[in-house]
Design an enzyme around this catalytic site. Structure first.
Site, short mmCIF file in Angstrom:
data_model
loop_
_atom_site.label_atom_id
_atom_site.label_comp_id
_atom_site.label_asym_id
_atom_site.label_seq_id
_atom_site.Cartn_x
_atom_site.Cartn_y
_atom_site.Cartn_z
N TYR A 242 19.52 -89.09 -122.35
CA TYR A 242 19.97 -88.88 -123.79
C TYR A 242 20.94 -90.04 -123.52
O TYR A 242 21.14 -90.41 -124.95
CB TYR A 242 20.61 -87.56 -124.01
CG TYR A 242 19.20 -86.63 -124.38
CD1 TYR A 242 18.90 -86.77 -125.48
CD2 TYR A 242 19.14 -85.44 -123.50
CE1 TYR A 242 17.60 -85.70 -125.71
CE2 TYR A 242 18.32 -84.53 -123.79
CZ TYR A 242 17.69 -84.69 -124.89
OH TYR A 242 16.47 -83.67 -125.38
N GLU B 256 12.75 -69.21 -99.07
CA GLU B 256 12.09 -70.05 -100.31
C GLU B 256 12.28 -69.18 -101.63
O GLU B 256 12.63 -69.74 -102.68
CB GLU B 256 10.38 -69.96 -100.27
CG GLU B 256 10.10 -70.55 -101.58
CD GLU B 256 8.31 -70.46 -101.15
OE1 GLU B 256 7.69 -70.72 -102.26
OE2 GLU B 256 7.67 -69.99 -100.31
N ASP C 58 6.57 -68.28 -98.33
CA ASP C 58 5.52 -67.66 -98.70
C ASP C 58 4.43 -68.02 -97.77
O ASP C 58 4.29 -69.00 -96.97
CB ASP C 58 5.05 -67.48 -100.16
CG ASP C 58 5.97 -66.85 -101.04
OD1 ASP C 58 6.66 -65.93 -100.67
OD2 ASP C 58 5.92 -67.26 -102.27
#
Length: 546
Positions: A287, A380, A432
């Protein structure tokens, strides 16, 4: 050199002992027999305004070639001349500093002047820099007074430093290996050097652009190529690096003009950030460009130009104060000290808040002061992070817990690297039980191909301790079927040179064979604390053999 022993009478007056012969007294240069004291021209030994003449200083400096100071024996070697009275000693000699000679005054012993005393036996030094400076013309009492005050302050600082160091050593064996006050000072210098390096490189880039324009040449910038063909795996560094190929981005080429302009504007914007001590997010950059009529089609194009500047400077965007959104957290017994403007010197223990602290610019650049931790656990999932905090894993296993929130952001990987290198803490990774979790662990360990142009974002000795495909079978965890995308990713990683040995290869093959995957939360099938009571202790013990 001749000693003149006398008894102090009043201010600036002295008396030669009767035991001295006349010829010995005459050898004492500067002694005025008629006045019973040393003359001002040759330097007073008893007076308030003693000074050392230019002739004595010149004689000392011209005849000396190599001077050494031994603080252990309080002995000064060289050809300089010395004047004494009791325990007071003063030495003026010439010292070579760079391309200039420097007049150095050394004062040893016990001094007292107008109520300010220094009873230590340390050596105090004051330098008069520059050629043509006559130290002999400067009033010695002012030198002594200044040295005494500096000596008192320095002594207090050394005392405080010793107390702090001893306290740190007694509280933490980790910090005694290279952190604490000494490491903190070294790190602060490193941060300053990094900022100065960024400024210097930006100035050099700007000079080149202006020079090309002044000489009527189309400006151009050389950028290391980040193509797949130029990315190679370095076995010594254990990470991907860029090769020697470069691309040229020139204002002469109409197709390069847009990206060239964006890159130069970004360098201007970064220079402003660094000089003003401000930070910006990736979204802010996107921006902010609009205020300068610099057009980016989307956020991805803006991020790509930022990566180009990283490659040009060979520095991470965090080094020039551009950060992603904060999403990772840290919790544990680690006291830090902020270095960001406005918060310098403020300290915080990362176990003070039960939700942990976000890993942002201020935390990743903070100095490590004290810790009782013996390891780092990078997990995680935020849910597992919260479970570990509730179950006091940081106390039971003396661990610092880090939530990577999926693929670890750069600031988190940088902090993990610092914890490993500066505190010598081993890093263990829990993800995981799927192919993406395995890759998350590998990125922490050896980086990514996308960041091959960067260093200091890896922990090569980090260990992935689960969840493995074999753990799914061993602990009979609930599973989900792997998708076609999961299978495709497994085959891609099998071609990666980093996955060719040890558990990395075997677990990939087992995932492909099982076609099943699981999550860290799956241990909740056997109770909320199953993962902390049984699984984690077993995996940490197993990690010793990895």
């Amino acid at each position: 050199m001749v000693r003149v022993k006398g008894k102090k009478k009043g201010k600036g007056k002295g008396e030669v002992k009767s035991g001295y012969k006349a010829k010995d007294r005459d050898k004492a240069k500067g002694y005025d027999k008629s006045r019973g004291r040393y003359s001002r021209e040759k330097g007073r030994v008893r007076g308030r305004s003693r000074s050392i003449s230019k002739e004595r200083n010149s004689s000392s400096s011209s005849s000396s070639s190599s001077k050494m100071v031994s603080s252990n024996s309080n002995r000064i070697t060289g050809s300089g001349k010395m004047m004494r009275r009791g325990k007071k000693k003063e030495q003026i000699y010439r010292e070579r500093v760079g391309s200039k000679d420097t007049d150095v005054i050394k004062v040893m012993g016990s001094y007292s002047y107008k109520g300010v005393s220094n009873n230590s036996s340390r050596i105090s030094m004051k330098r008069v820099e520059g050629e043509g400076v006559d130290a002999g013309k400067m009033d010695v009492k002012d030198k002594v007074k200044g040295d005494v005050k500096k000596g008192s302050v320095a002594a207090e600082e050394r005392k405080a430093s010793t107390i702090s160091s001893n306290s740190s050593n007694s509280n933490s064996s980790r910090l005694s290996t290279g952190t604490g006050t000494g490491m903190k000072r070294k790190d602060i210098e490193s941060q300053r050097e990094k900022r100065n390096k960024v400024k210097t490189m930006l100035v050099e880039l700007g000079k080149k652009i202006y020079s090309d324009l002044d000489n009527g040449i189309f400006p151009e910038v050389y950028i290391p190529s980040r193509s797949v063909a130029n990315i190679v795996y370095d076995k010594r560094l254990r990470q991907y690096v860029l090769g020697d190929a470069k691309i040229v981005r020139s204002a002469k080429n109409i197709r390069h003009l847009r990206s060239f302009t964006q890159l130069i504007w970004l360098a201007f914007f970064v220079d402003k950030l660094v000089n003003e001590g401000k930070t910006s997010t990736l979204r802010d950059v996107y921006y902010s460009a609009q205020a300068f009529n610099i057009d980016f089609e989307d956020q991805a194009e803006s991020d790509h130009i930022i990566t180009d500047l990283e490659a040009v400077l060979s520095l991470a965007r965090e080094d020039f104060n551009i950060y992603p959104e904060e999403r990772s957290s840290i919790f544990g017994d680690l006291t830090i000290e902020y270095t960001v403007p406005g918060y310098e010197g403020k300290r915080l223990n990362l176990s003070d808040h039960p939700d942990g602290y976000l890993i942002g610019p201020s935390l990743s650049s903070a100095e490590f002061i004290d810790t009782s931790a013996e390891m780092v656990l990078a997990v995680e999932k935020g849910g597992i992070f919260t479970r570990f905090v509730e179950e006091n894993v940081h106390k039971r296993f003396k661990a610092i817990i880090v939530d990577t929130a999926g693929q670890a952001p750069r600031s988190t990987r940088y902090l993990l690297m610092r914890l490993n290198r500066e505190l010598n803490l081993p890093v263990y990774i829990l993800t995981d039980g799927d192919v993406y979790g395995e890759h998350i662990a590998m990125v922490i360990k050896s980086g990514s191909a996308n960041a091959a142009h960067l260093r200091e974002l890896t922990v090569p000795d980090a260990k992935w301790i689960g969840v493995w495909a074999s753990d799914i079978q061993k602990y009979r965890l609930p599973t989900d079927p792997m998708t076609e995308q999961d299978v495709k990713r497994c085959h891609e990683l099998k071609q990666d040179p980093r996955y060719q040995s040890d558990i990395w290869r075997s677990e990939l093959e087992l995932f492909l064979k099982m076609r099943r995957k699981s999550e860290l939360e799956a241990f909740a099938k056997y109770g909320l604390t199953k993962i902390t009571d049984d699984y984690l202790p077993e995996k940490l013990e197993m990690a010793k053999s990895l």
